[in-house]
Design a protein around this motif. Sequence first.
Motif, PDB file in Angstrom:
ATOM      1  N   ARG A  81      -5.015   8.820  15.947  1.00  0.00           N
ATOM      2  CA  ARG A  81      -5.630   8.904  14.620  1.00  0.00           C
ATOM      3  C   ARG A  81      -5.040   7.819  13.726  1.00  0.00           C
ATOM      4  N   ILE A  82      -5.795   7.460  12.702  1.00  0.00           N
ATOM      5  CA  ILE A  82      -5.382   6.439  11.747  1.00  0.00           C
ATOM      6  C   ILE A  82      -5.391   7.040  10.354  1.00  0.00           C
ATOM      7  N   GLY A  83      -4.342   6.759   9.587  1.00  0.00           N
ATOM      8  CA  GLY A  83      -4.325   7.069   8.163  1.00  0.00           C
ATOM      9  C   GLY A  83      -4.385   5.761   7.406  1.00  0.00           C
ATOM     10  N   VAL A  84      -5.442   5.556   6.639  1.00  0.00           N
ATOM     11  CA  VAL A  84      -5.616   4.315   5.885  1.00  0.00           C
ATOM     12  C   VAL A  84      -5.024   4.498   4.492  1.00  0.00           C
ATOM     13  N   MET A  85      -4.069   3.626   4.128  1.00  0.00           N
ATOM     14  CA  MET A  85      -3.397   3.734   2.830  1.00  0.00           C
ATOM     15  C   MET A  85      -3.849   2.634   1.893  1.00  0.00           C
ATOM     16  N   ASN A  86      -3.940   2.982   0.608  1.00  0.00           N
ATOM     17  CA  ASN A  86      -4.261   2.017  -0.433  1.00  0.00           C
ATOM     18  C   ASN A  86      -3.662   2.510  -1.738  1.00  0.00           C
ATOM     19  N   GLN A  87      -2.842   1.662  -2.367  1.00  0.00           N
ATOM     20  CA  GLN A  87      -2.227   1.971  -3.655  1.00  0.00           C
ATOM     21  C   GLN A  87      -1.505   3.318  -3.646  1.00  0.00           C
ATOM     22  N   GLY A  88      -0.762   3.552  -2.568  1.00  0.00           N
ATOM     23  CA  GLY A  88       0.082   4.737  -2.493  1.00  0.00           C
ATOM     24  C   GLY A  88      -0.611   6.008  -2.072  1.00  0.00           C
ATOM     25  N   ILE A  89      -1.898   5.927  -1.751  1.00  0.00           N
ATOM     26  CA  ILE A  89      -2.682   7.112  -1.392  1.00  0.00           C
ATOM     27  C   ILE A  89      -3.270   6.926   0.004  1.00  0.00           C
ATOM     28  N   ILE A  90      -3.318   7.982   0.794  1.00  0.00           N
ATOM     29  CA  ILE A  90      -4.044   7.947   2.062  1.00  0.00           C
ATOM     30  C   ILE A  90      -5.502   8.249   1.754  1.00  0.00           C
ATOM     31  N   VAL A  91      -6.362   7.242   1.922  1.00  0.00           N
ATOM     32  CA  VAL A  91      -7.755   7.366   1.491  1.00  0.00           C
ATOM     33  C   VAL A  91      -8.659   7.914   2.589  1.00  0.00           C
ATOM     34  N   SER A 129       0.815  -1.224   0.000  1.00  0.00           N
ATOM     35  CA  SER A 129       0.000   0.000   0.000  1.00  0.00           C
ATOM     36  C   SER A 129       0.845   1.269   0.000  1.00  0.00           C
ATOM     37  N   GLY A 130       2.134   1.161   0.331  1.00  0.00           N
ATOM     38  CA  GLY A 130       3.027   2.315   0.343  1.00  0.00           C
ATOM     39  C   GLY A 130       3.375   2.822   1.725  1.00  0.00           C
ATOM     40  N   LYS A 131       2.844   2.174   2.766  1.00  0.00           N
ATOM     41  CA  LYS A 131       3.039   2.695   4.129  1.00  0.00           C
ATOM     42  C   LYS A 131       4.492   2.607   4.576  1.00  0.00           C
ATOM     43  N   SER A 132       5.180   1.514   4.282  1.00  0.00           N
ATOM     44  CA  SER A 132       6.579   1.383   4.708  1.00  0.00           C
ATOM     45  C   SER A 132       7.488   2.315   3.916  1.00  0.00           C
ATOM     46  N   THR A 133       7.173   2.527   2.644  1.00  0.00           N
ATOM     47  CA  THR A 133       7.956   3.477   1.840  1.00  0.00           C
ATOM     48  C   THR A 133       7.829   4.879   2.395  1.00  0.00           C
ATOM     49  N   LEU A 134       6.616   5.264   2.789  1.00  0.00           N
ATOM     50  CA  LEU A 134       6.417   6.585   3.391  1.00  0.00           C
ATOM     51  C   LEU A 134       7.196   6.707   4.693  1.00  0.00           C
ATOM     52  N   LEU A 135       7.196   5.641   5.501  1.00  0.00           N
ATOM     53  CA  LEU A 135       7.943   5.643   6.760  1.00  0.00           C
ATOM     54  C   LEU A 135       9.437   5.813   6.504  1.00  0.00           C
TER      55      LEU A 135
END
Length: 383
Positions: free
Chosen positions: A225-235, A62-68
């Motif tokens: 708070r939660i940021g839900v990621m999908n396909q590189g986008i926080i939805v 989803s891109g979460k680890s790349t963002l981290l």
Amino acid sequence: MTDTTTAQDASLALPSWRQKDAKPLVQIEEITKQFGDFRAVDAVSLDIYENELFCLLGGSGSGKSTLLRMLAGFETPTSGRILIDGVDMSHIPPWERPVNMMFQSYALFPHLTVEDNVAFGLRREGVKGAELKRRVSGILDMVQLGHLARRKPNQLSGGQRQRVALARAVVKQPKLLLLDEPLGALDKKLREETQFELMRLQEELGITFMVVTHDQEEAMTLATRIGVMNQGIIVQTAEPHDVYEYPNSRFVAQFIGNVNLFDGVVMEDEIDRVTIQCDAIEGLVEIGHGISCAPNQEVAVAIRPEKIRLSREAPEQTTNLAKGMVLDIAYMGSQSIFRIRLNSGQEVRVTQPNMSRDTSNRIMWDEQVYLAWDAYSCVVLTS
């Protein structure tokens, strides 16, 4: 006390992310990371505030680890920028950022004792003597490992190694601590216990935590708070309650917990209610608020399993009502899960708490049952 003072006091009582003029600690501005033709993170913007325990939640890829890793400085953004405490981190190397990272593998030095593992980063910064001893012993006591200071990592349990890694990450008192699947290596019971320890430690230290996880329950338990990621986008970004109760899309509704979705067409949309024709329930769903949609718009109705009532007798209501047959029952101790096939053929999941030990009147397999719910128990999804 003046009305202005009262309003200011009320504003300060709010979490920082709800305060209109609060300044974020972390500002992620239109960050994109591209690997060849693949866009792992796609123009993400996000604010994280001081003392937050923010969870970035998403599935594999989803891109979460790349963002981290971009926050930590291990990856360079293709475009966009990251500011921490107002300073642009774009050209600052990882070791000069006010950030520390705790890896899923813990990455402890096997030849060093617990206290030497924790002291490692401080020693490299030139901390010595009484100051070093004070800070290391203080953080070890905080994570309840002071009595194990002389042990090596191979003499510790998984939960103890996790706490050593956490102590090593926070002893340098970074402005931001990044945690990559921090509880992934623990068994279920220990993971649940450690979640509360992590929350306690974050509150005591006052350090901003950003946790990456694929575990929905973990995010719901830990996060401010939660940021839900999908396909590189926080939805969607919201507090846990709002992400669960008010998902903004089919993806979020299905990704967070369990949900039943009924497709339908809007028949009536008023300020205080919306009525939707749903073939799955062979009737109408009524929701206690309007949605401002186009006439005859196709939508989905989302309702969580625990909000549906089961009964053998027909309830006295004409909307939010369906009939079906019990296919399966799973007894989970604190609750039972029912899988029900509606007369339309759609399958529905219902959960009920096991409030009583008496099972003489419980609903059983192959019984015909009615399903009913309240007008405020479901959400309309237009995407």
